[in-house]
Write a protein that holds these residues in place. Structure first.
Motif, short mmCIF file in Angstrom:
data_model
loop_
_atom_site.label_atom_id
_atom_site.label_comp_id
_atom_site.label_asym_id
_atom_site.label_seq_id
_atom_site.Cartn_x
_atom_site.Cartn_y
_atom_site.Cartn_z
N LYS A 164 0.84 -1.20 0.00
CA LYS A 164 0.00 0.00 0.00
C LYS A 164 0.88 1.25 0.00
O LYS A 164 1.73 1.41 0.89
CB LYS A 164 -0.90 0.00 1.24
N PRO A 165 0.71 2.16 -0.96
CA PRO A 165 1.50 3.41 -0.95
C PRO A 165 1.36 4.12 0.40
O PRO A 165 0.23 4.34 0.87
CB PRO A 165 0.88 4.22 -2.08
N THR A 166 2.50 4.45 0.99
CA THR A 166 2.50 4.99 2.36
C THR A 166 3.49 6.13 2.50
O THR A 166 4.59 6.08 1.94
CB THR A 166 2.86 3.86 3.36
N TRP A 167 3.06 7.15 3.23
CA TRP A 167 3.98 8.22 3.69
C TRP A 167 4.09 8.06 5.19
O TRP A 167 3.08 7.92 5.89
CB TRP A 167 3.42 9.61 3.37
N ILE A 168 5.31 8.10 5.70
CA ILE A 168 5.54 8.03 7.14
C ILE A 168 5.68 9.45 7.68
O ILE A 168 6.39 10.27 7.09
CB ILE A 168 6.80 7.21 7.48
N ARG A 169 5.00 9.71 8.79
CA ARG A 169 5.10 11.04 9.41
C ARG A 169 5.71 10.89 10.81
O ARG A 169 5.29 10.04 11.60
CB ARG A 169 3.70 11.66 9.52
N PHE A 170 6.70 11.74 11.07
CA PHE A 170 7.41 11.71 12.36
C PHE A 170 7.46 13.14 12.90
O PHE A 170 7.99 14.04 12.24
CB PHE A 170 8.83 11.16 12.15
N VAL A 171 6.87 13.34 14.07
CA VAL A 171 6.89 14.67 14.69
C VAL A 171 8.16 14.81 15.52
O VAL A 171 8.41 14.03 16.44
CB VAL A 171 5.63 14.90 15.57
N VAL A 201 9.18 14.78 8.03
CA VAL A 201 9.63 15.19 9.36
C VAL A 201 8.86 16.46 9.71
O VAL A 201 9.06 17.51 9.08
CB VAL A 201 11.16 15.43 9.38
N LEU A 202 7.98 16.36 10.67
CA LEU A 202 7.08 17.47 11.02
C LEU A 202 7.60 18.16 12.28
O LEU A 202 7.65 17.55 13.35
CB LEU A 202 5.66 16.95 11.25
N PRO A 226 9.93 24.90 19.39
CA PRO A 226 10.02 24.16 18.12
C PRO A 226 11.48 23.81 17.81
O PRO A 226 12.39 24.50 18.28
CB PRO A 226 9.46 25.15 17.10
N PRO A 227 11.72 22.75 17.04
CA PRO A 227 13.10 22.38 16.72
C PRO A 227 13.78 23.42 15.85
O PRO A 227 13.14 24.07 15.02
CB PRO A 227 12.95 21.05 15.97
N SER A 228 15.08 23.56 16.05
CA SER A 228 15.86 24.51 15.26
C SER A 228 16.03 23.96 13.83
O SER A 228 15.93 22.75 13.61
CB SER A 228 17.25 24.70 15.88
N PRO A 229 16.30 24.84 12.87
CA PRO A 229 16.58 24.36 11.50
C PRO A 229 17.73 23.34 11.48
O PRO A 229 17.72 22.40 10.69
CB PRO A 229 16.96 25.64 10.75
N ILE A 232 16.34 19.94 12.61
CA ILE A 232 15.51 19.37 11.54
C ILE A 232 16.41 18.79 10.45
O ILE A 232 16.19 17.67 9.96
CB ILE A 232 14.56 20.44 10.95
N ALA A 233 17.46 19.54 10.09
CA ALA A 233 18.38 19.08 9.04
C ALA A 233 19.12 17.81 9.47
O ALA A 233 19.29 16.87 8.68
CB ALA A 233 19.39 20.18 8.71
N LYS A 234 19.54 17.78 10.74
CA LYS A 234 20.27 16.62 11.25
C LYS A 234 19.40 15.36 11.22
O LYS A 234 19.83 14.28 10.77
CB LYS A 234 20.72 16.91 12.70
N VAL A 235 18.15 15.49 11.68
CA VAL A 235 17.23 14.35 11.72
C VAL A 235 16.86 13.92 10.30
O VAL A 235 16.82 12.72 9.99
CB VAL A 235 15.97 14.71 12.55
#
Length: 247
Positions: A164-171, A201-202, A226-229, A232-235
């Motif tokens: 099944k086509p899937t997008w994973i979302r991670f907060v 990556v949310l 909120p996470p720093s840019p 976010i880039a590292k993750v």
């Protein structure tokens, strides 16, 4: 009017021109009721199913059809989210089946915390699944959601099994979901699922905090930023190193 159109469900609200819950411009249905208690939930007013607004599938489809030209133009469609839509499987299945009769793309946004047998028929009519995996470390997952991780992993593996086509979302929440081992574990798990089209990556935000206060709930992340840019880039890079398409 067929039987599907007479099926009723409990919803919180709808959004007519959503752009963040699947491809294109989307009509988004927020169902009522959720078994998770996520610390960062921005819809805490969706928790209790009995607080929902009763609506028939027919009434929803009538509203959805008004936006058909937007879907066609943008490659959009209908997304059912929540809350947790799979708490009302018959209702969601009927919405998707009626959308398909009209050539409308369907997406299911779910935590995967469900009995698989209840979900299977819904998944047959979902063109895309947006699967929210809140964490990979079971202890962090329980801290974030108050429930067990395993049902979501089982759900993810089933989606891969049926391709099944899937997008994973991670907060991404600083000092909560950001430990390297947690992100790396999730990246390795997702990399093994050949049906995953991309990972979103949310960044954590506090847009729902006022709702928690209005409802008298204890918002434990009031001091979390909120996470720093850079974070976010590292993750994002950890997911990319595992061969995943990251947004």
């Amino acid at each position: 009017m067929n039987d599907n159109n007479l099926i009723t469900g409990l919803i919180h609200s709808t959004e007519s021109c959503g752009t963040v819950d699947g491809p294109g411009i989307r009509f988004v249905v927020f169902t009522q009721g959720c078994p998770l208690r996520c610390l960062y939930c921005h819809n805490p007013d969706c928790r209790h199913i009995e607080n929902g607004k009763k609506i028939t599938v027919g009434e929803l489809i009538e509203e959805i059809e008004k936006y058909h030209s937007y879907f066609n133009y943008s490659g959009g469609g209908v997304t059912v989210t929540g809350g947790e839509p799979l708490m009302q499987p018959e209702f969601v299945k009927a919405i998707f089946q009626e959308c398909h009769k009209k050539g409308i793309h369907t997406a299911l946004d779910t935590s995967g915390y469900v009995q698989l047998n209840q979900a299977k028929e819904v998944l047959e009519s979902a063109d895309l699944v947006l699967l929210d995996i809140k964490s990979y470390d079971p202890e962090i997952y329980r801290r974030v959601t108050s429930v067990s991780l395993q049902p979501t992993l089982d759900f993810a593996n089933y989606l891969a099994e049926i391709d099944k086509p899937t997008w994973i979302r991670f907060v991404l929440v600083p000092n909560l979901t950001d430990p390297d081992h947690n992100v790396q574990g999730l990246a390795e798990f997702v990399a093994g699922l050949k049906n995953v089209e991309k990972v979103e990556v949310l960044p954590f935000h506090k847009m729902g905090e006022y709702k928690w206060e209005q409802l008298g709930y204890d918002y434990q992340l009031k001091n979390t930023q909120p996470p720093s840019p850079e974070l976010i880039a590292k993750v994002s890079e950890i997911f990319k190193r595992n061969g995943l398409n990251v947004q």
